[in-house]
Design a protein around this motif. Sequence first.
Motif, mmCIF file in Angstrom:
data_model
loop_
_atom_site.group_PDB
_atom_site.id
_atom_site.type_symbol
_atom_site.label_atom_id
_atom_site.label_comp_id
_atom_site.label_asym_id
_atom_site.label_seq_id
_atom_site.Cartn_x
_atom_site.Cartn_y
_atom_site.Cartn_z
ATOM 1 N N ALA A 1 4.266 -1.950 4.240
ATOM 2 C CA ALA A 1 2.890 -2.432 4.410
ATOM 3 C C ALA A 1 2.333 -2.905 3.069
ATOM 4 O O ALA A 1 1.573 -2.187 2.419
ATOM 5 C CB ALA A 1 2.019 -1.315 4.989
ATOM 6 N N PRO A 2 2.690 -4.120 2.648
ATOM 7 C CA PRO A 2 2.206 -4.602 1.348
ATOM 8 C C PRO A 2 0.703 -4.809 1.280
ATOM 9 O O PRO A 2 0.137 -4.857 0.184
ATOM 10 C CB PRO A 2 2.960 -5.928 1.166
ATOM 11 N N ASP A 3 0.044 -4.933 2.432
ATOM 12 C CA ASP A 3 -1.409 -5.143 2.443
ATOM 13 C C ASP A 3 -2.196 -3.836 2.462
ATOM 14 O O ASP A 3 -3.432 -3.854 2.432
ATOM 15 C CB ASP A 3 -1.811 -5.984 3.658
ATOM 16 N N GLN A 4 -1.512 -2.698 2.522
ATOM 17 C CA GLN A 4 -2.216 -1.413 2.536
ATOM 18 C C GLN A 4 -3.025 -1.235 1.263
ATOM 19 O O GLN A 4 -2.531 -1.496 0.159
ATOM 20 C CB GLN A 4 -1.215 -0.269 2.659
ATOM 21 N N PRO A 5 -4.293 -0.798 1.371
ATOM 22 C CA PRO A 5 -5.063 -0.527 0.160
ATOM 23 C C PRO A 5 -4.342 0.465 -0.737
ATOM 24 O O PRO A 5 -3.889 1.516 -0.268
ATOM 25 C CB PRO A 5 -6.378 0.051 0.707
ATOM 26 N N GLY A 6 -4.211 0.134 -2.006
ATOM 27 C CA GLY A 6 -3.512 0.994 -2.949
ATOM 28 C C GLY A 6 -2.056 0.650 -3.127
ATOM 29 O O GLY A 6 -1.405 1.168 -4.031
ATOM 30 N N ALA A 7 -1.511 -0.252 -2.274
ATOM 31 C CA ALA A 7 -0.099 -0.617 -2.402
ATOM 32 C C ALA A 7 0.195 -1.253 -3.756
ATOM 33 O O ALA A 7 1.315 -1.165 -4.267
ATOM 34 C CB ALA A 7 0.313 -1.568 -1.277
ATOM 35 N N GLY A 8 -0.802 -1.893 -4.343
ATOM 36 C CA GLY A 8 -0.614 -2.546 -5.637
ATOM 37 C C GLY A 8 -0.728 -1.621 -6.826
ATOM 38 O O GLY A 8 -0.608 -2.066 -7.970
ATOM 39 N N ALA A 9 -0.952 -0.331 -6.594
ATOM 40 C CA ALA A 9 -1.110 0.619 -7.706
ATOM 41 C C ALA A 9 0.138 0.653 -8.571
ATOM 42 O O ALA A 9 1.264 0.599 -8.087
ATOM 43 C CB ALA A 9 -1.403 2.014 -7.163
ATOM 44 N N ALA A 10 -0.090 0.745 -9.882
ATOM 45 C CA ALA A 10 0.992 0.842 -10.870
ATOM 46 C C ALA A 10 1.981 -0.303 -10.717
ATOM 47 O O ALA A 10 3.181 -0.116 -10.643
ATOM 48 C CB ALA A 10 1.706 2.186 -10.767
ATOM 49 N N GLY A 11 1.457 -1.525 -10.667
ATOM 50 C CA GLY A 11 2.309 -2.692 -10.579
ATOM 51 C C GLY A 11 3.117 -2.740 -9.307
ATOM 52 O O GLY A 11 4.217 -3.290 -9.265
ATOM 53 N N GLY A 12 2.562 -2.190 -8.215
ATOM 54 C CA GLY A 12 3.243 -2.189 -6.930
ATOM 55 C C GLY A 12 4.168 -1.009 -6.720
ATOM 56 O O GLY A 12 4.863 -0.939 -5.701
ATOM 57 N N THR A 13 4.173 -0.047 -7.647
ATOM 58 C CA THR A 13 5.033 1.127 -7.483
ATOM 59 C C THR A 13 4.683 1.892 -6.209
ATOM 60 O O THR A 13 5.570 2.416 -5.517
ATOM 61 C CB THR A 13 4.921 2.049 -8.706
ATOM 62 N N ALA A 14 3.397 1.949 -5.875
ATOM 63 C CA ALA A 14 2.994 2.636 -4.643
ATOM 64 C C ALA A 14 3.654 1.981 -3.440
ATOM 65 O O ALA A 14 4.160 2.665 -2.536
ATOM 66 C CB ALA A 14 1.482 2.624 -4.497
ATOM 67 N N TYR A 15 3.657 0.655 -3.413
ATOM 68 C CA TYR A 15 4.289 -0.047 -2.296
ATOM 69 C C TYR A 15 5.776 0.277 -2.216
ATOM 70 O O TYR A 15 6.290 0.613 -1.143
ATOM 71 C CB TYR A 15 4.112 -1.565 -2.432
ATOM 72 N N GLY A 16 6.490 0.155 -3.323
ATOM 73 C CA GLY A 16 7.930 0.370 -3.302
ATOM 74 C C GLY A 16 8.311 1.762 -2.831
ATOM 75 O O GLY A 16 9.210 1.931 -1.991
ATOM 76 N N LEU A 17 7.617 2.772 -3.355
ATOM 77 C CA LEU A 17 7.936 4.147 -2.969
ATOM 78 C C LEU A 17 7.549 4.435 -1.522
ATOM 79 O O LEU A 17 8.188 5.232 -0.838
ATOM 80 C CB LEU A 17 7.256 5.130 -3.916
ATOM 81 N N ALA B 1 7.466 2.037 0.946
ATOM 82 C CA ALA B 1 8.311 1.248 1.830
ATOM 83 C C ALA B 1 9.734 1.785 1.914
ATOM 84 O O ALA B 1 10.340 1.801 2.996
ATOM 85 C CB ALA B 1 8.326 -0.204 1.365
ATOM 86 N N LEU B 2 10.282 2.224 0.783
ATOM 87 C CA LEU B 2 11.695 2.585 0.748
ATOM 88 C C LEU B 2 11.962 4.080 0.581
ATOM 89 O O LEU B 2 13.126 4.500 0.659
ATOM 90 C CB LEU B 2 12.392 1.807 -0.370
ATOM 91 N N TRP B 3 10.911 4.864 0.350
ATOM 92 C CA TRP B 3 11.132 6.307 0.178
ATOM 93 C C TRP B 3 10.187 7.127 1.055
ATOM 94 O O TRP B 3 10.137 8.343 0.926
ATOM 95 C CB TRP B 3 11.001 6.696 -1.300
ATOM 96 N N GLY B 4 9.424 6.446 1.886
ATOM 97 C CA GLY B 4 8.567 7.152 2.838
ATOM 98 C C GLY B 4 7.370 7.852 2.234
ATOM 99 O O GLY B 4 6.775 8.742 2.860
ATOM 100 N N ALA B 5 6.965 7.462 1.035
ATOM 101 C CA ALA B 5 5.840 8.126 0.366
ATOM 102 C C ALA B 5 4.516 7.760 1.029
ATOM 103 O O ALA B 5 4.373 6.689 1.631
ATOM 104 C CB ALA B 5 5.806 7.732 -1.108
ATOM 105 N N THR B 6 3.541 8.650 0.928
ATOM 106 C CA THR B 6 2.191 8.399 1.430
ATOM 107 C C THR B 6 1.268 8.091 0.256
ATOM 108 O O THR B 6 1.408 8.654 -0.822
ATOM 109 C CB THR B 6 1.645 9.598 2.211
ATOM 110 N N ILE B 7 0.323 7.176 0.488
ATOM 111 C CA ILE B 7 -0.605 6.734 -0.552
ATOM 112 C C ILE B 7 -1.960 7.370 -0.300
ATOM 113 O O ILE B 7 -2.529 7.222 0.785
ATOM 114 C CB ILE B 7 -0.720 5.197 -0.547
ATOM 115 N N THR B 8 -2.493 8.083 -1.300
ATOM 116 C CA THR B 8 -3.788 8.748 -1.164
ATOM 117 C C THR B 8 -4.640 8.487 -2.403
ATOM 118 O O THR B 8 -4.111 8.265 -3.495
ATOM 119 C CB THR B 8 -3.625 10.272 -0.990
ATOM 120 N N PRO B 9 -5.968 8.511 -2.268
ATOM 121 C CA PRO B 9 -6.844 8.295 -3.430
ATOM 122 C C PRO B 9 -6.715 9.447 -4.426
ATOM 123 O O PRO B 9 -7.002 10.602 -4.099
ATOM 124 C CB PRO B 9 -8.245 8.253 -2.816
ATOM 125 N N GLY B 10 -6.292 9.144 -5.632
ATOM 126 C CA GLY B 10 -6.037 10.192 -6.613
ATOM 127 C C GLY B 10 -7.291 10.918 -7.063
ATOM 128 O O GLY B 10 -7.296 12.153 -7.173
#
Length: 364
Positions: free
Chosen positions: A233-249, A251-260
């Motif tokens: 989900a590249p359009d998910q809010p926060g996917a662009g965090a840390a140069g897109g690291t949130a997206y990569g982890l 998409a490919l490692w099943g990580a969840t994105i939460t407001p830090g």
Amino acid sequence: MRVVVAPDSFKGSATAGEAARALARGWQAHRPGDDVRLLPLADGGEGTVDAFAAAMPDAERRTTVVPGPDDRPVDAAWLLRPDRTAVLELAQSSGLPLMASPDPLGAHTYGLGVVARAALDAGATRLVIGLGGSASTDGGTGALRALGLRLHDDQGRELPLGGAALAQLARLDTTDVMPPPPGGVHLLVDVTAPLTGPAGAAATYGPQKGAGPAEVPLLDAALGRFADLAGGAPDQPGAGAAGGTAYGLAALWGATITPGAATIAELVGLADALAGADVVLTGEGRFDETSLTGKVVGSLLDSAASAGVPVAVAAGQVSGPVPRSVAAAVSLVELAGSVDAALNDPTRWLAEAGEALSRRLPRR
């Protein structure tokens, strides 16, 4: 008055704890009778490990030597809690201040993956990873490569590290990627940016990492190429965090994105502190419009408004209009007379800012 001092770190100048102590010292120089409570915060960027350590004294602090974002070795600190949760911070392994000089096309997150692997090897069953302050725009592919991912071009050659190389990506090989821990991977992000586009990782944060007018669209297209193959989900809010690291982890490692910021604030008991406060002092290196998009100060302003507590801000620099929700704001650069003077002795000017704010705010 009951005063809560809850700043973020001043990146490269003062930790959140150092900033809190200096602001409190300045405030009490003018109002020695006030009840001042220190509550240093973080949002997933620099200072995340320290914020967790302060809230979790039973956590074991460890250090792993890893390749930094420009391949030079760095010491990356992380925490291992008794419940086998490991707390990692990208800024420790792959942060912008670790670079000898900016390299927007070649900087990478490989070191973060090395820390994650070390935590898993140490028996961690859950990972909490603070994402922020990164030097790279590689979509987290560096970290994933340390975990076993392979990236190839259309000739079957393995790609070099860095965001620019993703423009040549033709195939992802996830065969050897380590499985995520059973308790999951939880990403603490400090932005709401998607992966690509005019509000994405490259366009919004690439210039801070040295990307010029020709490099930003190159990196944006490279991230888009990665997303085409990785899915998610590249359009998910926060996917662009840390140069897109949130997206990569994610998409490919099943990580969840939460407001830090909100997660860490809950952990350290910010709500309880606000319930008994008359005023909150907060701060960060630069206060501007991006401060209100998931970072510590913006999150704190929302929480304090709900609690009916006024907020004063001390920042290295204040750029743009100050929101009406801020009762008073002080710039360290203005107090010191120049950027260099403020950077040379940040705790002195933070103390000056604390005293200045104590004079500007009326007693309640």
